[in-house]
Design an enzyme around this catalytic site. Structure first.
Site, PDB file in Angstrom:
ATOM      1  N   LYS A   1      44.408  28.560  91.764  1.00 41.06           N
ATOM      2  CA  LYS A   1      45.073  28.799  93.043  1.00 41.06           C
ATOM      3  C   LYS A   1      45.991  27.623  93.358  1.00 41.06           C
ATOM      4  O   LYS A   1      45.610  26.465  93.198  1.00 41.06           O
ATOM      5  CB  LYS A   1      44.046  28.977  94.164  1.00 41.06           C
ATOM      6  CG  LYS A   1      43.218  30.253  94.041  1.00 41.06           C
ATOM      7  CD  LYS A   1      42.270  30.408  95.214  1.00 41.06           C
ATOM      8  CE  LYS A   1      41.455  31.694  95.094  1.00 41.06           C
ATOM      9  NZ  LYS A   1      40.492  31.833  96.220  1.00 41.06           N
TER      10      LYS A   1
ATOM     11  N   GLU B   1      29.812  14.409  81.372  1.00 38.45           N
ATOM     12  CA  GLU B   1      29.562  15.731  81.956  1.00 38.45           C
ATOM     13  C   GLU B   1      28.705  15.556  83.203  1.00 38.45           C
ATOM     14  O   GLU B   1      27.776  14.748  83.214  1.00 38.45           O
ATOM     15  CB  GLU B   1      28.846  16.629  80.949  1.00 38.45           C
ATOM     16  CG  GLU B   1      28.452  18.003  81.453  1.00 38.45           C
ATOM     17  CD  GLU B   1      29.651  18.803  81.922  1.00 38.45           C
ATOM     18  OE1 GLU B   1      29.661  19.181  83.115  1.00 38.45           O
ATOM     19  OE2 GLU B   1      30.575  19.049  81.119  1.00 38.45           O
TER      20      GLU B   1
ATOM     21  N   LYS C   1      33.236  30.270  71.202  1.00 38.45           N
ATOM     22  CA  LYS C   1      33.008  31.722  71.200  1.00 38.45           C
ATOM     23  C   LYS C   1      33.902  32.409  72.229  1.00 38.45           C
ATOM     24  O   LYS C   1      34.381  33.532  72.002  1.00 38.45           O
ATOM     25  CB  LYS C   1      31.536  32.028  71.459  1.00 38.45           C
ATOM     26  CG  LYS C   1      30.992  31.543  72.791  1.00 38.45           C
ATOM     27  CD  LYS C   1      29.507  31.890  72.926  1.00 38.45           C
ATOM     28  CE  LYS C   1      28.947  31.393  74.249  1.00 38.45           C
ATOM     29  NZ  LYS C   1      27.491  31.718  74.386  1.00 38.45           N
ATOM     30  N   PHE C   2      34.168  31.739  73.362  1.00 35.70           N
ATOM     31  CA  PHE C   2      35.040  32.318  74.379  1.00 35.70           C
ATOM     32  C   PHE C   2      36.480  32.353  73.881  1.00 35.70           C
ATOM     33  O   PHE C   2      37.218  33.297  74.136  1.00 35.70           O
ATOM     34  CB  PHE C   2      34.929  31.516  75.674  1.00 35.70           C
ATOM     35  CG  PHE C   2      33.547  31.505  76.253  1.00 35.70           C
ATOM     36  CD1 PHE C   2      33.032  32.636  76.871  1.00 35.70           C
ATOM     37  CD2 PHE C   2      32.750  30.374  76.175  1.00 35.70           C
ATOM     38  CE1 PHE C   2      31.750  32.640  77.402  1.00 35.70           C
ATOM     39  CE2 PHE C   2      31.466  30.364  76.698  1.00 35.70           C
ATOM     40  CZ  PHE C   2      30.968  31.501  77.307  1.00 35.70           C
ATOM     41  N   GLU C   3      36.877  31.305  73.148  1.00 37.29           N
ATOM     42  CA  GLU C   3      38.220  31.252  72.591  1.00 37.29           C
ATOM     43  C   GLU C   3      38.414  32.352  71.549  1.00 37.29           C
ATOM     44  O   GLU C   3      39.450  33.022  71.520  1.00 37.29           O
ATOM     45  CB  GLU C   3      38.443  29.877  71.971  1.00 37.29           C
ATOM     46  CG  GLU C   3      39.856  29.588  71.537  1.00 37.29           C
ATOM     47  CD  GLU C   3      40.018  28.162  71.049  1.00 37.29           C
ATOM     48  OE1 GLU C   3      41.126  27.835  70.618  1.00 37.29           O
ATOM     49  OE2 GLU C   3      39.037  27.388  71.092  1.00 37.29           O
TER      50      GLU C   3
ATOM     51  N   GLU D   1      35.053  12.194  75.301  1.00 37.28           N
ATOM     52  CA  GLU D   1      35.229  13.617  75.583  1.00 37.28           C
ATOM     53  C   GLU D   1      34.841  13.880  77.029  1.00 37.28           C
ATOM     54  O   GLU D   1      33.688  13.672  77.422  1.00 37.28           O
ATOM     55  CB  GLU D   1      34.411  14.491  74.639  1.00 37.28           C
ATOM     56  CG  GLU D   1      34.615  15.972  74.912  1.00 37.28           C
ATOM     57  CD  GLU D   1      34.374  16.855  73.702  1.00 37.28           C
ATOM     58  OE1 GLU D   1      33.918  17.993  73.911  1.00 37.28           O
ATOM     59  OE2 GLU D   1      34.636  16.423  72.561  1.00 37.28           O
TER      60      GLU D   1
ATOM     61  N   ASP E   1      38.715  22.726  84.161  1.00 39.45           N
ATOM     62  CA  ASP E   1      38.879  23.735  85.209  1.00 39.45           C
ATOM     63  C   ASP E   1      40.362  23.832  85.573  1.00 39.45           C
ATOM     64  O   ASP E   1      40.976  22.838  85.945  1.00 39.45           O
ATOM     65  CB  ASP E   1      38.058  23.328  86.442  1.00 39.45           C
ATOM     66  CG  ASP E   1      37.911  24.465  87.444  1.00 39.45           C
ATOM     67  OD1 ASP E   1      38.877  25.240  87.616  1.00 39.45           O
ATOM     68  OD2 ASP E   1      36.844  24.576  88.065  1.00 39.45           O
TER      69      ASP E   1
ATOM     70  N   ASP F   1      43.273  27.412  78.060  1.00 45.10           N
ATOM     71  CA  ASP F   1      43.647  28.810  77.871  1.00 45.10           C
ATOM     72  C   ASP F   1      44.385  29.343  79.100  1.00 45.10           C
ATOM     73  O   ASP F   1      44.548  30.549  79.259  1.00 45.10           O
ATOM     74  CB  ASP F   1      42.417  29.674  77.563  1.00 45.10           C
ATOM     75  CG  ASP F   1      41.334  29.566  78.624  1.00 45.10           C
ATOM     76  OD1 ASP F   1      41.530  28.820  79.615  1.00 45.10           O
ATOM     77  OD2 ASP F   1      40.278  30.209  78.471  1.00 45.10           O
TER      78      ASP F   1
END
EC number: 2.1.1.33
Length: 246
Positions: free
Chosen positions: A155, A101, A223-225, A76, A151, A187
């Site tokens: 731009k 990470e 939670k953001f999704e 992952e 990310d 997203d």
């Protein structure tokens, strides 16, 4: 391997191009964000990383020996604050997960999750993912790859810093076993189409759907999704598999 950098160099002022092993370098697809661990995260980091941390080295590792068993292995890339990664590992304890990470607070938070959930099937490497895959993971060693919400570098002049690009996808595909899966989620719709195009262009991979895939049960909603879905925002999953040997 071709002479194409794994991630294309950025323009002046957009990042530092770093030479890799055998001259194959890449531009970092992330920026080290400022941030401090909480005292709890610091304690869990200090306690857990000596036990479950994979220290970067420019030589291949034996994943079965590292995890102490010969179960399926999933990489992952980008575990964020670790909640989703820990949930996946908790629900699938017969699968071993290596999370990569770079951001220290996220690593500390994931260490806390691992300790509290008593997870023995989740390990962490705090290092650049391109270098970990390129230098440490043998070919045909992975049963799956997760790249969830990388990310988007939205731009146009920063698009070249996106992680999902053809050279890196080819490298990741070479580390997958035949039949292994490659799962991306985002997203950001324009990035989703780029992901679909790039993975479709990798000759060793085949799409598991006729375009975007439905979210599989093993990927929990963040939670953001959930908040985004309530607001009518989209999320796109792209799932390919490595072709079986003829």
């Amino acid at each position: 391997m071709s002479d194409t950098p794994l991630i294309q160099p950025a323009n002046v002022g957009e990042g530092v191009y770093e030479e890799g092993r055998e001259g194959y370098g890449h531009i970092k697809s992330y920026v080290r964000r400022a941030g401090r661990m909480s005292s709890a995260q610091e304690n869990y980091y200090a306690e857990m990383m000596p036990k479950i941390g994979l220290v970067y080295a420019s030589q291949p590792i034996d994943l079965a020996a590292f995890f102490g068993r010969n179960n399926p292995k999933v990489l992952e890339i980008g575990t964020g604050m670790g909640e989703t990664t820990a949930k996946i590992a908790d629900a699938n304890r017969d699968i071993d997960y290596l999370g990569v990470e770079v951001h220290v607070p996220g690593v500390g938070a994931l260490c806390k999750q691992i300790a509290e959930r008593e997870l023995t099937n989740l390990r962490i490497c705090q290092h650049d993912a391109v270098e970990v895959v390129r230098d440490m993971l043998p070919e045909d060693s992975l049963d799956g790859v997760h790249v969830f919400f990388p990310d988007p570098w939205h731009k146009a002049r920063h698009n070249k810093r996106r992680l999902i690009q053809s050279p890196f996808v080819a490298l990741l595909a070479s580390r997958l076993k035949p039949g292994g899966y490659f799962h991306c989620a985002t997203d950001w719709e324009e990035y989703a189409h780029q992901m679909l195009e790039v993975l479709s262009g990798e000759p060793t991979l085949v799409n598991s759907s006729e375009g975007f895939a439905p979210r599989p049960d093993y990927r929990p909603l963040t939670k953001f999704e959930n908040r985004g879905l309530r607001l009518g925002h989209g999320v796109w999953d792209v799932i390919f598999r490595k072709k079986q040997l003829a």
